[in-house]
Design a protein around this motif. Structure first.
Motif, PDB file in Angstrom:
ATOM      1  N   MET A   1      42.163  26.830  40.737  1.00  0.00           N
ATOM      2  CA  MET A   1      41.778  28.190  40.453  1.00  0.00           C
ATOM      3  C   MET A   1      43.039  29.003  40.176  1.00  0.00           C
ATOM      4  O   MET A   1      43.989  28.958  40.941  1.00  0.00           O
ATOM      5  CB  MET A   1      41.020  28.752  41.668  1.00  0.00           C
ATOM      6  N   ARG A   2      43.018  29.729  39.066  1.00  0.00           N
ATOM      7  CA  ARG A   2      44.148  30.600  38.764  1.00  0.00           C
ATOM      8  C   ARG A   2      43.808  32.014  39.214  1.00  0.00           C
ATOM      9  O   ARG A   2      42.693  32.486  39.013  1.00  0.00           O
ATOM     10  CB  ARG A   2      44.449  30.599  37.274  1.00  0.00           C
ATOM     11  N   ILE A  42      52.561  26.459  43.672  1.00  0.00           N
ATOM     12  CA  ILE A  42      51.557  27.501  43.413  1.00  0.00           C
ATOM     13  C   ILE A  42      52.011  28.489  42.344  1.00  0.00           C
ATOM     14  O   ILE A  42      51.223  28.919  41.506  1.00  0.00           O
ATOM     15  CB  ILE A  42      51.252  28.245  44.729  1.00  0.00           C
ATOM     16  N   TRP A  85      49.287  32.641  40.061  1.00  0.00           N
ATOM     17  CA  TRP A  85      49.275  31.486  40.957  1.00  0.00           C
ATOM     18  C   TRP A  85      48.180  30.515  40.573  1.00  0.00           C
ATOM     19  O   TRP A  85      47.129  30.921  40.053  1.00  0.00           O
ATOM     20  CB  TRP A  85      49.000  31.914  42.398  1.00  0.00           C
ATOM     21  N   GLU A  86      48.384  29.266  40.912  1.00  0.00           N
ATOM     22  CA  GLU A  86      47.354  28.228  40.823  1.00  0.00           C
ATOM     23  C   GLU A  86      47.089  27.786  42.262  1.00  0.00           C
ATOM     24  O   GLU A  86      47.981  27.227  42.915  1.00  0.00           O
ATOM     25  CB  GLU A  86      47.854  27.051  39.986  1.00  0.00           C
ATOM     26  N   VAL A  87      45.888  28.096  42.772  1.00  0.00           N
ATOM     27  CA  VAL A  87      45.524  27.803  44.160  1.00  0.00           C
ATOM     28  C   VAL A  87      44.210  27.024  44.196  1.00  0.00           C
ATOM     29  O   VAL A  87      43.481  26.963  43.204  1.00  0.00           O
ATOM     30  CB  VAL A  87      45.394  29.105  44.989  1.00  0.00           C
ATOM     31  N   ARG A  88      43.892  26.450  45.355  1.00  0.00           N
ATOM     32  CA  ARG A  88      42.627  25.720  45.513  1.00  0.00           C
ATOM     33  C   ARG A  88      41.437  26.672  45.424  1.00  0.00           C
ATOM     34  O   ARG A  88      40.436  26.370  44.800  1.00  0.00           O
ATOM     35  CB  ARG A  88      42.579  25.000  46.860  1.00  0.00           C
ATOM     36  N   ASP A  89      41.560  27.818  46.119  1.00  0.00           N
ATOM     37  CA  ASP A  89      40.453  28.766  46.186  1.00  0.00           C
ATOM     38  C   ASP A  89      40.991  30.125  46.631  1.00  0.00           C
ATOM     39  O   ASP A  89      42.181  30.283  46.911  1.00  0.00           O
ATOM     40  CB  ASP A  89      39.366  28.258  47.135  1.00  0.00           C
ATOM     41  N   ASP A  91      40.527  31.670  49.397  1.00  0.00           N
ATOM     42  CA  ASP A  91      41.037  31.649  50.771  1.00  0.00           C
ATOM     43  C   ASP A  91      42.513  31.272  50.808  1.00  0.00           C
ATOM     44  O   ASP A  91      43.288  31.847  51.580  1.00  0.00           O
ATOM     45  CB  ASP A  91      40.235  30.669  51.637  1.00  0.00           C
ATOM     46  N   GLU A  92      42.913  30.315  49.982  1.00  0.00           N
ATOM     47  CA  GLU A  92      44.325  29.940  49.940  1.00  0.00           C
ATOM     48  C   GLU A  92      45.176  31.085  49.406  1.00  0.00           C
ATOM     49  O   GLU A  92      46.260  31.367  49.932  1.00  0.00           O
ATOM     50  CB  GLU A  92      44.535  28.685  49.092  1.00  0.00           C
TER      51      GLU A  92
END
Length: 122
Positions: A1-2, A42, A85-89, A91-92
């Motif tokens: 997820m971006r 990230i 950022w590129e994160v899992r979701d 929440d991250e």
């Protein structure tokens, strides 16, 4: 997820950058945070923006265009800087923002907005 992580402007940020010992320490702390983001894989992009007094807006109304010179009112509705950022979701992303040093000398806010992906549009 971006996600785009937006550092909201304040009265202080709208005054422009002034290199003082406090400002330099804040920048060093932010640099260390960016290093952590980079090491975690990230961080895709990050930058700060000049005050809105250096900016322009272009207003659209059908075929008409109107240029508006800065500064713009309501600093808390403006952006002073950003990360991509590129994160899992989400929440991250929230967890990382909570670790961030305060980007301003006083109270401040950081907004997190997901970017549209092709799968969102299809």
């Amino acid at each position: 997820m971006r996600v785009m992580v937006l550092v909201k402007a304040t009265q202080d940020s709208e005054q422009g950058f002034s290199p003082s010992p406090d400002t330099m320490e804040s920048m060093a702390a932010m640099g260390r945070f960016n290093d952590e983001l980079r090491a975690a894989g990230i961080l895709r992009m990050a930058d700060g923006l000049h005050p809105s007094s250096a900016g322009k807006r272009v207003a659209f109304d059908g075929p008409d265009r109107h240029v508006i010179d800065g500064p713009f009112a309501q600093p808390n509705e403006l952006v002073a800087g950003f990360w991509l950022w590129e994160v899992r979701d989400m929440d991250e992303a929230v967890a990382w923002v909570k670790r961030c040093p305060n980007p301003m000398p006083g109270p401040s806010e950081i907004e997190i907005r997901p970017l549209y992906e092709m799968s969102d549009i299809a």
